[in-house]
Design a protein around this motif. Sequence first.
Motif, PDB file in Angstrom:
ATOM      1  N   GLU A  96       4.300  11.587   3.291  1.00 38.32           N
ATOM      2  CA  GLU A  96       4.294  10.277   3.935  1.00 38.32           C
ATOM      3  C   GLU A  96       4.145  10.499   5.436  1.00 38.32           C
ATOM      4  O   GLU A  96       4.777  11.381   6.012  1.00 38.32           O
ATOM      5  CB  GLU A  96       5.601   9.523   3.678  1.00 38.32           C
ATOM      6  N   LEU A  97       3.319   9.683   6.055  1.00 42.98           N
ATOM      7  CA  LEU A  97       3.177   9.658   7.508  1.00 42.98           C
ATOM      8  C   LEU A  97       3.716   8.306   7.941  1.00 42.98           C
ATOM      9  O   LEU A  97       3.277   7.276   7.413  1.00 42.98           O
ATOM     10  CB  LEU A  97       1.709   9.803   7.908  1.00 42.98           C
ATOM     11  N   ALA A  98       4.666   8.287   8.871  1.00 53.29           N
ATOM     12  CA  ALA A  98       5.334   7.023   9.188  1.00 53.29           C
ATOM     13  C   ALA A  98       5.678   6.895  10.661  1.00 53.29           C
ATOM     14  O   ALA A  98       5.874   7.891  11.366  1.00 53.29           O
ATOM     15  CB  ALA A  98       6.611   6.888   8.360  1.00 53.29           C
ATOM     16  N   MET A  99       5.776   5.643  11.076  1.00 51.20           N
ATOM     17  CA  MET A  99       6.358   5.268  12.360  1.00 51.20           C
ATOM     18  C   MET A  99       7.467   4.290  12.022  1.00 51.20           C
ATOM     19  O   MET A  99       7.232   3.256  11.415  1.00 51.20           O
ATOM     20  CB  MET A  99       5.313   4.600  13.266  1.00 51.20           C
ATOM     21  N   ASN A 100       8.691   4.668  12.366  1.00 43.65           N
ATOM     22  CA  ASN A 100       9.846   3.826  12.075  1.00 43.65           C
ATOM     23  C   ASN A 100      10.453   3.388  13.402  1.00 43.65           C
ATOM     24  O   ASN A 100      11.038   4.217  14.106  1.00 43.65           O
ATOM     25  CB  ASN A 100      10.868   4.602  11.240  1.00 43.65           C
ATOM     26  N   PRO A 101      10.331   2.110  13.763  1.00 43.96           N
ATOM     27  CA  PRO A 101      10.849   1.665  15.054  1.00 43.96           C
ATOM     28  C   PRO A 101      12.372   1.726  15.148  1.00 43.96           C
ATOM     29  O   PRO A 101      12.922   1.632  16.245  1.00 43.96           O
ATOM     30  CB  PRO A 101      10.351   0.219  15.146  1.00 43.96           C
ATOM     31  N   GLY A 143      -8.950  17.740   3.655  1.00 43.78           N
ATOM     32  CA  GLY A 143      -9.096  17.780   2.205  1.00 43.78           C
ATOM     33  C   GLY A 143      -8.011  17.083   1.416  1.00 43.78           C
ATOM     34  O   GLY A 143      -7.945  17.211   0.195  1.00 43.78           O
ATOM     35  N   ALA A 144      -7.147  16.319   2.082  1.00 44.97           N
ATOM     36  CA  ALA A 144      -6.094  15.588   1.378  1.00 44.97           C
ATOM     37  C   ALA A 144      -6.696  14.482   0.510  1.00 44.97           C
ATOM     38  O   ALA A 144      -7.777  13.959   0.806  1.00 44.97           O
ATOM     39  CB  ALA A 144      -5.119  14.972   2.378  1.00 44.97           C
ATOM     40  N   THR A 145      -5.965  14.094  -0.504  1.00 40.12           N
ATOM     41  CA  THR A 145      -6.332  12.959  -1.340  1.00 40.12           C
ATOM     42  C   THR A 145      -5.576  11.738  -0.828  1.00 40.12           C
ATOM     43  O   THR A 145      -4.337  11.759  -0.778  1.00 40.12           O
ATOM     44  CB  THR A 145      -5.932  13.217  -2.809  1.00 40.12           C
ATOM     45  N   PRO A 146      -6.290  10.682  -0.436  1.00 47.04           N
ATOM     46  CA  PRO A 146      -5.581   9.490   0.048  1.00 47.04           C
ATOM     47  C   PRO A 146      -4.851   8.799  -1.098  1.00 47.04           C
ATOM     48  O   PRO A 146      -5.398   8.633  -2.184  1.00 47.04           O
ATOM     49  CB  PRO A 146      -6.696   8.607   0.604  1.00 47.04           C
ATOM     50  N   LEU A 147      -3.609   8.415  -0.862  1.00 42.04           N
ATOM     51  CA  LEU A 147      -2.835   7.671  -1.853  1.00 42.04           C
ATOM     52  C   LEU A 147      -2.624   6.230  -1.392  1.00 42.04           C
ATOM     53  O   LEU A 147      -2.791   5.301  -2.166  1.00 42.04           O
ATOM     54  CB  LEU A 147      -1.485   8.347  -2.104  1.00 42.04           C
ATOM     55  N   LYS A 148      -2.231   6.057  -0.137  1.00 33.94           N
ATOM     56  CA  LYS A 148      -2.012   4.718   0.424  1.00 33.94           C
ATOM     57  C   LYS A 148      -2.325   4.789   1.913  1.00 33.94           C
ATOM     58  O   LYS A 148      -1.659   5.512   2.658  1.00 33.94           O
ATOM     59  CB  LYS A 148      -0.561   4.278   0.206  1.00 33.94           C
ATOM     60  N   ARG A 149      -3.338   4.049   2.313  1.00 36.24           N
ATOM     61  CA  ARG A 149      -3.730   4.014   3.726  1.00 36.24           C
ATOM     62  C   ARG A 149      -2.559   3.505   4.561  1.00 36.24           C
ATOM     63  O   ARG A 149      -1.839   2.611   4.115  1.00 36.24           O
ATOM     64  CB  ARG A 149      -4.938   3.081   3.878  1.00 36.24           C
ATOM     65  N   PRO A 150      -2.342   4.056   5.762  1.00 33.52           N
ATOM     66  CA  PRO A 150      -1.249   3.562   6.606  1.00 33.52           C
ATOM     67  C   PRO A 150      -1.378   2.059   6.866  1.00 33.52           C
ATOM     68  O   PRO A 150      -2.479   1.550   7.111  1.00 33.52           O
ATOM     69  CB  PRO A 150      -1.406   4.352   7.907  1.00 33.52           C
ATOM     70  N   GLU A 151      -0.239   1.381   6.764  1.00 33.50           N
ATOM     71  CA  GLU A 151      -0.198  -0.068   6.976  1.00 33.50           C
ATOM     72  C   GLU A 151       1.212  -0.472   7.385  1.00 33.50           C
ATOM     73  O   GLU A 151       2.166   0.284   7.198  1.00 33.50           O
ATOM     74  CB  GLU A 151      -0.592  -0.804   5.696  1.00 33.50           C
ATOM     75  N   LYS A 152       1.334  -1.673   7.913  1.00 34.67           N
ATOM     76  CA  LYS A 152       2.662  -2.221   8.213  1.00 34.67           C
ATOM     77  C   LYS A 152       3.376  -2.414   6.882  1.00 34.67           C
ATOM     78  O   LYS A 152       2.778  -2.854   5.904  1.00 34.67           O
ATOM     79  CB  LYS A 152       2.534  -3.535   8.974  1.00 34.67           C
ATOM     80  N   VAL A 153       4.667  -2.055   6.855  1.00 32.06           N
ATOM     81  CA  VAL A 153       5.413  -2.095   5.600  1.00 32.06           C
ATOM     82  C   VAL A 153       6.622  -3.012   5.701  1.00 32.06           C
ATOM     83  O   VAL A 153       7.064  -3.366   6.795  1.00 32.06           O
ATOM     84  CB  VAL A 153       5.831  -0.675   5.162  1.00 32.06           C
ATOM     85  N   PHE A 154       7.161  -3.377   4.549  1.00 25.81           N
ATOM     86  CA  PHE A 154       8.213  -4.393   4.440  1.00 25.81           C
ATOM     87  C   PHE A 154       9.451  -4.094   5.267  1.00 25.81           C
ATOM     88  O   PHE A 154      10.148  -4.999   5.693  1.00 25.81           O
ATOM     89  CB  PHE A 154       8.601  -4.590   2.964  1.00 25.81           C
ATOM     90  N   TRP A 155       9.750  -2.820   5.506  1.00 26.62           N
ATOM     91  CA  TRP A 155      10.974  -2.479   6.217  1.00 26.62           C
ATOM     92  C   TRP A 155      10.804  -2.504   7.736  1.00 26.62           C
ATOM     93  O   TRP A 155      11.720  -2.171   8.476  1.00 26.62           O
ATOM     94  CB  TRP A 155      11.556  -1.151   5.742  1.00 26.62           C
ATOM     95  N   GLY A 156       9.627  -2.898   8.200  1.00 31.66           N
ATOM     96  CA  GLY A 156       9.415  -3.064   9.634  1.00 31.66           C
ATOM     97  C   GLY A 156       8.691  -1.934  10.312  1.00 31.66           C
ATOM     98  O   GLY A 156       8.485  -1.970  11.524  1.00 31.66           O
ATOM     99  N   GLY A 157       8.293  -0.942   9.567  1.00 33.10           N
ATOM    100  CA  GLY A 157       7.577   0.189  10.139  1.00 33.10           C
ATOM    101  C   GLY A 157       6.119   0.204   9.726  1.00 33.10           C
ATOM    102  O   GLY A 157       5.528  -0.825   9.378  1.00 33.10           O
TER     103      GLY A 157
END
Length: 144
Positions: free
Chosen positions: A122-127, A94-108
Amino acid sequence: MTPQRVTLITLGVKDLARSRAFYEALGWRAAQAQEGVVFFQMLGTVLGLFGLDALAEDQGRPGAKLGTGAATLAQNFPTEAEVDAAWTAALEAGATPLKRPEKVFWGGYSGYYADPDGHVWELAMNPFWPLSPDGSLKLPGAGG
């Protein structure tokens, strides 16, 4: 000197039953519940859900109109696939999507959703920030 830690995060919610159901739909299980508040044990921290009016009163501000504030809670994952799976689970809960996960400028890789009360996650993968096997995060070069 004050210790550098957070032990409890409390979110003010409009409808405690609805918010509890949302987090339980994510697979979280309440560790304690009493009238007007529910607690979820997390890794080293507790997340509390507290009715907005009761939270304002507890803060010594009865009648105050509390909002969600300008804050983001975050969960880091070891892989992009796990970010995507968590994103899907949140939307199904039931969450409201704000920004679909995508590759981001900082490398994650990251995305954002809001819970039923507008609290942003925020859901993230930070290498650059590897996670411990238990999922905890310790910044590279951080002491202690």
